[in-house]
Design a protein around this motif. Structure first.
Motif, PDB file in Angstrom:
ATOM      1  N   ARG A 184      22.822  10.816 -21.367  1.00 43.85           N
ATOM      2  CA  ARG A 184      22.034  12.034 -21.194  1.00 43.85           C
ATOM      3  C   ARG A 184      20.569  11.757 -21.508  1.00 43.85           C
ATOM      4  O   ARG A 184      20.237  11.148 -22.504  1.00 43.85           O
ATOM      5  CB  ARG A 184      22.568  13.150 -22.091  1.00 43.85           C
ATOM      6  CG  ARG A 184      21.912  14.493 -21.814  1.00 43.85           C
ATOM      7  CD  ARG A 184      22.806  15.647 -22.234  1.00 43.85           C
ATOM      8  NE  ARG A 184      22.373  16.904 -21.624  1.00 43.85           N
ATOM      9  CZ  ARG A 184      22.738  17.320 -20.420  1.00 43.85           C
ATOM     10  NH1 ARG A 184      23.551  16.585 -19.708  1.00 43.85           N
ATOM     11  NH2 ARG A 184      22.304  18.461 -19.937  1.00 43.85           N
ATOM     12  N   ASP A 219      13.618  20.938 -15.843  1.00 48.46           N
ATOM     13  CA  ASP A 219      14.864  21.689 -15.676  1.00 48.46           C
ATOM     14  C   ASP A 219      15.423  21.515 -14.269  1.00 48.46           C
ATOM     15  O   ASP A 219      16.642  21.340 -14.081  1.00 48.46           O
ATOM     16  CB  ASP A 219      14.634  23.175 -15.973  1.00 48.46           C
ATOM     17  CG  ASP A 219      14.401  23.437 -17.459  1.00 48.46           C
ATOM     18  OD1 ASP A 219      14.801  22.583 -18.278  1.00 48.46           O
ATOM     19  OD2 ASP A 219      13.814  24.480 -17.793  1.00 48.46           O
ATOM     20  N   THR A 220      14.542  21.575 -13.277  1.00 46.28           N
ATOM     21  CA  THR A 220      15.008  21.431 -11.893  1.00 46.28           C
ATOM     22  C   THR A 220      15.578  20.043 -11.638  1.00 46.28           C
ATOM     23  O   THR A 220      16.664  19.894 -11.065  1.00 46.28           O
ATOM     24  CB  THR A 220      13.848  21.710 -10.921  1.00 46.28           C
ATOM     25  OG1 THR A 220      13.400  23.057 -11.088  1.00 46.28           O
ATOM     26  CG2 THR A 220      14.291  21.501  -9.475  1.00 46.28           C
ATOM     27  N   ALA A 264      18.901  19.142 -13.648  1.00 42.28           N
ATOM     28  CA  ALA A 264      20.113  19.788 -13.163  1.00 42.28           C
ATOM     29  C   ALA A 264      20.882  18.876 -12.206  1.00 42.28           C
ATOM     30  O   ALA A 264      22.111  18.896 -12.162  1.00 42.28           O
ATOM     31  CB  ALA A 264      19.751  21.103 -12.470  1.00 42.28           C
ATOM     32  N   SER A 265      20.136  18.063 -11.456  1.00 42.31           N
ATOM     33  CA  SER A 265      20.773  17.108 -10.538  1.00 42.31           C
ATOM     34  C   SER A 265      20.836  15.698 -11.105  1.00 42.31           C
ATOM     35  O   SER A 265      21.588  14.869 -10.587  1.00 42.31           O
ATOM     36  CB  SER A 265      20.005  17.078  -9.212  1.00 42.31           C
ATOM     37  OG  SER A 265      19.973  18.340  -8.598  1.00 42.31           O
ATOM     38  N   PRO A 321      21.031  14.455 -14.843  1.00 48.13           N
ATOM     39  CA  PRO A 321      21.033  14.681 -16.298  1.00 48.13           C
ATOM     40  C   PRO A 321      20.634  13.458 -17.114  1.00 48.13           C
ATOM     41  O   PRO A 321      20.293  13.600 -18.288  1.00 48.13           O
ATOM     42  CB  PRO A 321      22.490  15.084 -16.584  1.00 48.13           C
ATOM     43  CG  PRO A 321      23.272  14.585 -15.420  1.00 48.13           C
ATOM     44  CD  PRO A 321      22.362  14.649 -14.245  1.00 48.13           C
TER      45      PRO A 321
END
Length: 399
Positions: A195, A112-113, A116-117, A119
């Motif tokens: 993605r 997740d971390t 976020a930067s 994708p």
């Protein structure tokens, strides 16, 4: 970079250790990806200290899972080490990790971390058990999972106690499955606007998959399947037999082959005409009567004579070799299955070659298994870390 390799230009950050994760990363490296392996500055990957040593910081175990990679050292318990790992992750296409549950989140290296930067990141997590279940935090070990998934109960001869496989099969199957899933996620990324995905593999899931047709039979019959050792549960004769001078594999796959086996190989035509053995279904029922006769006949003849007779009869067969014999056999050598490499410290080592061939050519060993931290300077230089900063990081134990 070799543009002819399928994954040339792909960047992989390998944060994993021991076996399943490193194998997944090695698969990608074999296919051409630039794989950067992150290790602890003092001890490196645990497997550097397992088994036969090769050079100052390598072992046969480590070398088997870490060809075609570059090694850097980072102490991920220090904030500066975590920061550098995040920078590397954000420049990578793939991250592979098998930390204890929740470990990456504490370091800011969780999916997740990073996503976020970044994708487009394909992130692979390998755990012992269902990451959403009550055992999510439980560490996974191949031997334990072999027991829990019934694999040890399948292995060995009838009446024998549970027996593990000779190699860490669950770890290996998980690593190969992870490699497949990562490639699928990369393909999906090309079709969905770039993605990435979070790919998750659990050792227990893969161990259950390894039960394959035995597992299906157990579910249908609601019984544990019997052990057959080297024999086949439904094809007779099919397995390992002793010739007068060594073991061989004989696989009589159909009734026509059995006719030829009896008449042309062991010269017992009456067995082919016996209604108890005329069909495979009948042979399976009467295997305990038939097999002692066949074993006695095979044991009277030299292995080379049997192999020649079986080949002439069109019956699949082969020698049973030791590991060293197999690796040094003319067959393996001619195929290029084992090659020689030299570690950075000058130690010559054998390296098993990637099994993949494209257009008839085996993919190359581009990097020998790395010595600990061999590529730290060049990789961190790609992040803009200069010589003075490298000295500072070494002095503080970050690298």
């Amino acid at each position: 970079m070799n543009p002819s390799l399928p994954l040339s230009g792909l960047r992989v950050l390998d944060l994993s250790r021991v076996l399943a994760g490193p194998l997944a990363a090695q698969v990608l490296g074999d296919l051409g990806a630039d794989v950067v392996k992150v290790e602890h500055p003092a001890r490196g990957d645990d497997t550097r200290d397992w088994g036969v040593r090769t050079g100052a910081h390598n072992s046969a175990y480590f070398n088997s899972m870490n060809r075609n990679k570059r090694s850097i050292t980072l102490d991920l318990q220090q904030p500066e080490g975590q920061r550098l790992a995040r920078e590397l992750a954000l420049k990578s296409d793939v991250v592979i990790q098998n930390f204890k549950f929740g470990g990456t989140a504490k370091m800011g290296l969780d999916y997740d971390t990073l996503a976020a930067s970044h994708p487009g990141l394909v992130y692979c997590s390998i755990t012992g058990y269902d990451p959403t279940g009550p055992e999510a935090a439980r560490p996974g070990y191949d031997l334990v999972v072999q027991g829990e998934t019934g694999l040890m109960g399948l292995n060995g001869e009838e009446g024998q106690a549970p027996l593990k496989f000779g190699v860490a099969m669950v770890d290996l199957f998980t690593g190969m499955s992870a490699g497949q899933a990562i490639l699928a996620a990369l393909w999906a990324r090309e079709r969905n606007g770039g993605r990435g995905r979070h790919v998750q593999l659990a050792l227990h899931d893969c161990g259950i998959m390894l039960s394959v047709y035995y597992g299906m039979e157990a579910l249908i019959e609601q019984l544990d399947p019997p052990k057959y050792g080297n024999a086949h549960p439904s094809i007779v004769p099919y397995g390992v037999f002793d010739a007068s001078d060594g073991p061989l594999v004989v696989t009589v796959g159909n009734n026509a082959q059995f006719q030829r086996f009896c008449r042309d190989v062991i010269e017992r035509p009456e067995l082919a005409d016996d209604p108890r053995y005329a069909t495979n279904a009948a042979r399976a029922i009467h295997r305990h009567d038939l097999l002692p006769i066949l074993k006695a006949e095979l044991a009277r003849r030299p292995r080379a004579e049997l192999l020649n007779a079986l080949a002439r009869a069109g019956i699949p067969c082969g020698e049973v070799l030791g590991v060293l014999q197999a690796l040094t056999s003319p067959r393996t050598q001619a195929a290029g299955g084992v090659q020689q490499a030299t570690l950075a410290d000058g130690t010559p080592v054998p390296v098993q070659a990637p099994p993949y061939r494209f257009e008839g050519q085996r993919l190359p060993i581009r990097h020998a298994p790395p010595t600990l931290g061999q590529h730290t300077t060049e990789v961190l230089a790609g992040l803009g870390v200069d010589a003075a900063a490298l000295d500072r990081l070494r002095a503080s134990g970050v690298i």
